[in-house]
Design a protein around this motif. Sequence first.
Motif, PDB file in Angstrom:
ATOM      1  N   HIS A  17      36.997  38.584  41.062  1.00  0.00           N
ATOM      2  CA  HIS A  17      35.855  39.066  41.623  1.00  0.00           C
ATOM      3  C   HIS A  17      36.034  40.616  41.241  1.00  0.00           C
ATOM      4  CE1 HIS A  17      39.296  39.596  44.167  1.00  0.00           C
ATOM      5  NE2 HIS A  17      38.823  40.548  44.965  1.00  0.00           N
ATOM      6  N   LYS A  45      39.789  40.511  34.507  1.00  0.00           N
ATOM      7  CA  LYS A  45      39.675  40.025  35.743  1.00  0.00           C
ATOM      8  C   LYS A  45      41.177  39.153  35.911  1.00  0.00           C
ATOM      9  CE  LYS A  45      34.812  39.923  36.083  1.00  0.00           C
ATOM     10  NZ  LYS A  45      34.604  41.431  36.862  1.00  0.00           N
ATOM     11  N   ARG A  54      41.354  37.059  48.645  1.00  0.00           N
ATOM     12  CA  ARG A  54      40.376  38.159  47.808  1.00  0.00           C
ATOM     13  C   ARG A  54      40.892  39.651  48.162  1.00  0.00           C
ATOM     14  NH1 ARG A  54      35.051  37.874  46.297  1.00  0.00           N
ATOM     15  NH2 ARG A  54      33.996  39.872  46.559  1.00  0.00           N
TER      16      ARG A  54
END
Length: 425
Positions: free
Chosen positions: A102, A108, A395
């Motif tokens: 994300h 990433k 996250r």
Amino acid sequence: MDEFQPPSSGASITTRCCVVGGGPAGLFLGYLLGRAGVEVIVLEKHKDFLRDFRGDTIHPSTLELLHELGLLDEFLGIADKHFESLKLNFEGQDVEGPYFTHLPTKCKFITFAPQWDFLNMLARHGAEFPNFQVHMQSKATGLIFDGDQVVGVKVEGVNGEYEIRADLVVGADGRGSDMRHEAGVEIVEKGIPIDVLWFRVSKAGEVTDNTLARIRDGRMLITIDRGDYFQTGMIINKGSFDDLKQEGLEAFRNRVVEILPALSDGINDIDSWDKVRLLTVQLNHITNWARPGLLFIGDAAHAMSPVGGVGVNLAVQDAVAAANILADPLYNETLTLSDLKRVQQRREPPALHMQRLQVFAHQRLFGGSSVPGKPISISWPLRKMAGLLAPILRRKAGKIIGLGLLQEHIECPSRAPRPAEASAK
């Protein structure tokens, strides 16, 4: 470019900036200053960058900087592997950890790359700039003062002692920094309950997943795949290495295999305690990064623990911020103490915040056991909370680990001619 000749004994060299320490912070800063047209010399006390037990995780924040510099593709070619997420193996059960898909970056994922290859790449590209030098086998032995102003360093090189006079000396010589002791700066210790034992185990069989660490029976093991061997780290209680030695080498080998049976075929490589390296973990910071003519960055300013593998990436962020702020004043010969203090004002808050997070992690993970070799004590409520909050934590942890707490970008100018350009003028 002519081949570099080590300075002769008694020589006195003048440059704009002298960076002490050829680690990630020092070489990244040296490269950026050379790219910006600033005369810079980086001192590295060893004959090469080949050190077995250095940080190897390169995170999306650093990969983004390499992308901005046009070095990303080359770096990815030397990286061992990359992972879009990480996991923890707890008592044989995989637990999903931080993920990076994300993040607002080109890459990433995190990479594992031999640090010596990373440093060699930076040094090689830095050498393309005529105003950039790396002095290998050159140890800074002391600062040179003019009153309160630092004006250079004394160096022990391959041909004897010499001096480098500079407008700015940067201490990037790591957690054991001689420069910060020489400067008499205050060091604030956080107090860390762990050390790490690093060793090699030959690779026989496959361990190719994205496991960050393995915990079994209260013990933690870290493995980094080096192709034909694993660079392996065992977390132990601080100061307990001698107790482990008293138990014997066979007991130590058995403990490693109990955590990860896949290492059983290669564990007999450890046939002497000489093959087990103790890393004394530090978590500290200095209160004053700058004085006239002198600046500290990276671990010399804020030594990080291994938690999160953020040390290399924070050091690189320091280097980029320093180059962004100092390149023009150095180039224009207008450098002041206030310029140096701006580096601390920008980079100290994220470094101290990260250290607070590391202290929290140490207290929760490593604070509850007094048995040598068994540092991990995770309470049932903490495990339950981690399970309930896993999606949010994964996250958030991915952002903190992947980007740090203040992401830097390349803003300093590129004004140094390449060798071909220089010869054409």
